[in-house]
Write a protein that holds these residues in place. Structure first.
Motif, mmCIF file in Angstrom:
data_model
loop_
_atom_site.group_PDB
_atom_site.id
_atom_site.type_symbol
_atom_site.label_atom_id
_atom_site.label_comp_id
_atom_site.label_asym_id
_atom_site.label_seq_id
_atom_site.Cartn_x
_atom_site.Cartn_y
_atom_site.Cartn_z
ATOM 1 N N LYS A 42 -9.045 0.648 -3.591
ATOM 2 C CA LYS A 42 -8.315 1.390 -4.068
ATOM 3 C C LYS A 42 -7.983 2.330 -5.078
ATOM 4 N N PRO A 43 -8.307 3.315 -5.484
ATOM 5 C CA PRO A 43 -8.321 4.216 -6.835
ATOM 6 C C PRO A 43 -7.126 4.852 -6.795
ATOM 7 N N SER A 44 -5.846 4.888 -5.908
ATOM 8 C CA SER A 44 -4.865 5.148 -6.567
ATOM 9 C C SER A 44 -4.307 4.114 -7.211
ATOM 10 N N LEU A 45 -4.895 2.792 -6.963
ATOM 11 C CA LEU A 45 -3.414 1.481 -7.580
ATOM 12 C C LEU A 45 -4.499 1.822 -9.087
ATOM 13 N N MET A 46 -5.757 1.617 -8.682
ATOM 14 C CA MET A 46 -6.525 1.719 -10.066
ATOM 15 C C MET A 46 -6.365 2.859 -11.196
ATOM 16 N N GLU A 47 -6.422 4.179 -10.144
ATOM 17 C CA GLU A 47 -5.588 5.311 -11.094
ATOM 18 C C GLU A 47 -4.592 4.983 -12.257
ATOM 19 N N ARG A 48 -3.768 4.105 -11.675
ATOM 20 C CA ARG A 48 -1.942 3.715 -11.906
ATOM 21 C C ARG A 48 -2.785 2.625 -13.094
ATOM 22 N N PHE A 49 -3.275 1.616 -12.524
ATOM 23 C CA PHE A 49 -3.495 0.905 -13.732
ATOM 24 C C PHE A 49 -4.520 1.157 -15.165
ATOM 25 N N ASP A 50 -5.647 2.801 -14.987
ATOM 26 C CA ASP A 50 -6.016 2.852 -15.739
ATOM 27 C C ASP A 50 -4.584 3.490 -17.294
ATOM 28 N N ARG A 51 -3.898 4.615 -16.363
ATOM 29 C CA ARG A 51 -3.075 5.479 -16.896
ATOM 30 C C ARG A 51 -1.715 4.217 -17.857
ATOM 31 N N ALA A 52 -1.572 2.869 -17.551
ATOM 32 C CA ALA A 52 -0.865 2.203 -18.064
ATOM 33 C C ALA A 52 -1.468 1.717 -19.128
ATOM 34 N N LYS A 60 1.071 -1.121 -0.059
ATOM 35 C CA LYS A 60 0.033 0.116 0.387
ATOM 36 C C LYS A 60 1.013 1.179 -0.293
ATOM 37 N N LYS A 61 1.980 1.488 -1.283
ATOM 38 C CA LYS A 61 2.469 2.233 -0.846
ATOM 39 C C LYS A 61 3.270 2.794 -2.550
ATOM 40 N N ALA A 62 2.671 4.199 -2.505
ATOM 41 C CA ALA A 62 2.773 4.343 -4.127
ATOM 42 C C ALA A 62 4.056 3.488 -4.830
ATOM 43 N N ALA A 63 4.906 3.881 -3.840
ATOM 44 C CA ALA A 63 6.419 3.091 -5.075
ATOM 45 C C ALA A 63 5.679 2.062 -5.138
ATOM 46 N N GLU A 64 5.916 1.394 -4.623
ATOM 47 C CA GLU A 64 5.246 -0.069 -4.380
ATOM 48 C C GLU A 64 4.275 -1.013 -5.904
ATOM 49 N N TYR A 65 2.899 0.812 -5.640
ATOM 50 C CA TYR A 65 2.407 0.434 -6.399
ATOM 51 C C TYR A 65 2.651 0.182 -8.221
ATOM 52 N N ASP A 66 3.698 1.973 -8.402
ATOM 53 C CA ASP A 66 3.795 1.827 -9.181
ATOM 54 C C ASP A 66 5.240 0.882 -10.048
ATOM 55 N N ALA A 67 5.786 -0.074 -9.269
ATOM 56 C CA ALA A 67 6.650 -1.076 -9.309
ATOM 57 C C ALA A 67 5.701 -2.483 -10.512
ATOM 58 N N ALA A 68 4.422 -2.606 -9.538
ATOM 59 C CA ALA A 68 3.774 -3.509 -9.791
ATOM 60 C C ALA A 68 2.904 -3.660 -10.955
ATOM 61 N N VAL A 69 2.986 -1.806 -11.647
ATOM 62 C CA VAL A 69 2.456 -1.798 -12.551
ATOM 63 C C VAL A 69 3.482 -1.704 -13.474
ATOM 64 N N GLU A 70 4.749 -1.658 -13.266
ATOM 65 C CA GLU A 70 5.938 -1.679 -14.407
ATOM 66 C C GLU A 70 5.762 -3.202 -14.391
ATOM 67 N N LEU A 71 5.795 -4.050 -13.995
ATOM 68 C CA LEU A 71 6.049 -5.305 -13.984
ATOM 69 C C LEU A 71 4.642 -6.123 -14.258
#
Length: 88
Positions: free
Chosen positions: A70-80, A28-39
């Motif tokens: 988790k709206p910030s995670l959903m936003e990252r998924f959508d952006r990617a 539940k950390k922004a940097a980890e969300y970003d890394a998850a999206v990259e992976l």
């Protein structure tokens, strides 16, 4: 060239990579969300190369459902564009 090697390595341990995605999201950390999206983007590339995009889509859809609150995670998924059909 380095990306090719990385994707080959990833292809040999897709299940392990999906587990790492779960762990990253669980932090539940922004940097980890970003890394998850990259992976996840790399996992999608591996699936696309192996003509198994349907399997990725199924797993990603389940993952997304599990983390809808988790709206910030959903936003990252959508952006990617992870839910969008790949181009190229």
């Amino acid at each position: 060239m380095a990306r090719e090697k990385w994707l080959e390595t990833l292809a040999r341990d897709e299940d392990g990579a999906w587990l790492r995605v779960d762990t990253m999201i669980g932090a539940k950390k922004a940097a980890e969300y970003d890394a998850a999206v990259e992976l996840l983007q790399d996992l999608r590339a591996v699936a696309q190369r192996a003509d198994r995009l349907d399997g990725f889509t199924r797993r990603f859809t389940i993952l997304r459902q599990e983390h809808l609150r988790k709206p910030s995670l959903m936003e990252r998924f959508d952006r990617a564009g992870l839910a969008d059909p790949p181009t190229g």
